[in-house]
Design a protein around this motif. Structure first.
Motif, PDB file in Angstrom:
ATOM      1  N   CYS A 118       0.818  -1.220   0.000  1.00 53.23           N
ATOM      2  CA  CYS A 118       0.000   0.000   0.000  1.00 53.23           C
ATOM      3  C   CYS A 118       0.846   1.263   0.000  1.00 53.23           C
ATOM      4  N   CYS A 121       1.010   3.696  -2.776  1.00 52.67           N
ATOM      5  CA  CYS A 121      -0.027   3.372  -3.754  1.00 52.67           C
ATOM      6  C   CYS A 121      -1.114   4.443  -3.730  1.00 52.67           C
ATOM      7  N   GLY A 122      -1.791   4.522  -2.598  1.00 58.08           N
ATOM      8  CA  GLY A 122      -2.798   5.583  -2.457  1.00 58.08           C
ATOM      9  C   GLY A 122      -4.112   5.302  -3.148  1.00 58.08           C
ATOM     10  N   CYS A 123      -4.312   4.110  -3.709  1.00 63.20           N
ATOM     11  CA  CYS A 123      -5.569   3.850  -4.411  1.00 63.20           C
ATOM     12  C   CYS A 123      -6.766   3.857  -3.452  1.00 63.20           C
ATOM     13  N   LEU A 124      -6.532   3.407  -2.210  1.00 58.70           N
ATOM     14  CA  LEU A 124      -7.612   3.321  -1.213  1.00 58.70           C
ATOM     15  C   LEU A 124      -8.895   2.766  -1.825  1.00 58.70           C
ATOM     16  N   CYS A 129      -7.507  -2.786  -3.012  1.00 57.91           N
ATOM     17  CA  CYS A 129      -6.468  -2.671  -1.975  1.00 57.91           C
ATOM     18  C   CYS A 129      -6.376  -3.989  -1.212  1.00 57.91           C
ATOM     19  N   VAL A 130      -5.166  -4.494  -1.062  1.00 59.21           N
ATOM     20  CA  VAL A 130      -4.961  -5.785  -0.401  1.00 59.21           C
ATOM     21  C   VAL A 130      -5.369  -5.757   1.060  1.00 59.21           C
TER      22      VAL A 130
HETATM   23  S1  FES Z   1      -3.886   1.521  -1.029  1.00 61.15           S
HETATM   24 FE1  FES Z   1      -3.599   0.689  -2.976  1.00 61.15          FE
HETATM   25  S2  FES Z   1      -3.206  -1.427  -2.555  1.00 61.15           S
HETATM   26 FE2  FES Z   1      -3.702  -0.581  -0.627  1.00 61.15          FE
END
Ligand code: FES
Length: 157
Positions: A118, A121-124, A129-130
């Motif tokens: 994470c 990454c920042g995708c939230l 998100c794993v």
């Molecule tokens: S925030 Fe992107 S994988 Fe967890």
């Protein structure tokens, strides 16, 4: 005479705190939770027998390993006649604590590894998100609506 060598049979709560290194408030808490017990003097003061020290040590060590108080209490309650844990009791209980600790370490190691993915990454994203979806739970379900709430979908649209 031999007064200096007389062993104290009972402790006040202050003495127990001093001997065990555990705060008086924590000892009172343990007592309210039924983990230790005392008798009252005529003046309504608590007196603890010497073996309570061993019980307190047992509680502290178990807590240190991260065992919840409820579980510690269950272990103590299983001992016959409110017995203070003996060497054998501790050997058996610490073995089961070890199993518990090992599985928590494994879980934390998994979490740390996922968190490493994470970082940066920042995708939230709840779906990718794993950490949000550790066992790929969404992937286990059949097609169709899979979440009631998806932050990426603007429901007012
Ligand atoms: S925030 Fe992107 S994988 Fe967890």
């Amino acid at each position: 005479m031999g007064a200096m060598t007389v062993q104290v049979r009972e402790f006040s709560v202050g003495q127990l705190a001093h001997r065990s290194g555990v705060a008086v408030s924590a000892l009172h808490f343990y007592e309210r939770q039924g983990l230790i017990s005392s008798r009252r003097t005529a003046g309504n003061q608590r007196r603890y027998s010497r073996d309570v020290l061993r019980r307190v040590a047992f509680i502290r060590i178990s807590q240190r390993v991260g065992i919840p108080l409820a579980m510690i209490k269950r272990a103590l309650d299983e001992l016959p006649a409110e017995r203070t844990p003996t060497r054998r009791d501790w050997a058996r209980l610490s073995k089961s604590w070890e199993t518990d600790l090992t599985s928590r370490i494994e879980e934390l190691t998994r979490l740390r590894d996922n968190l490493t993915d994470c970082i940066g990454c920042g995708c939230l994203s709840l779906s990718t998100c794993v950490l949000a979806n550790p066992k790929d739970e969404l992937g286990d379900h059949a097609a169709g609506p899979q979440r009631i709430f998806d932050p990426l979908v603007d429901e007012s649209a």
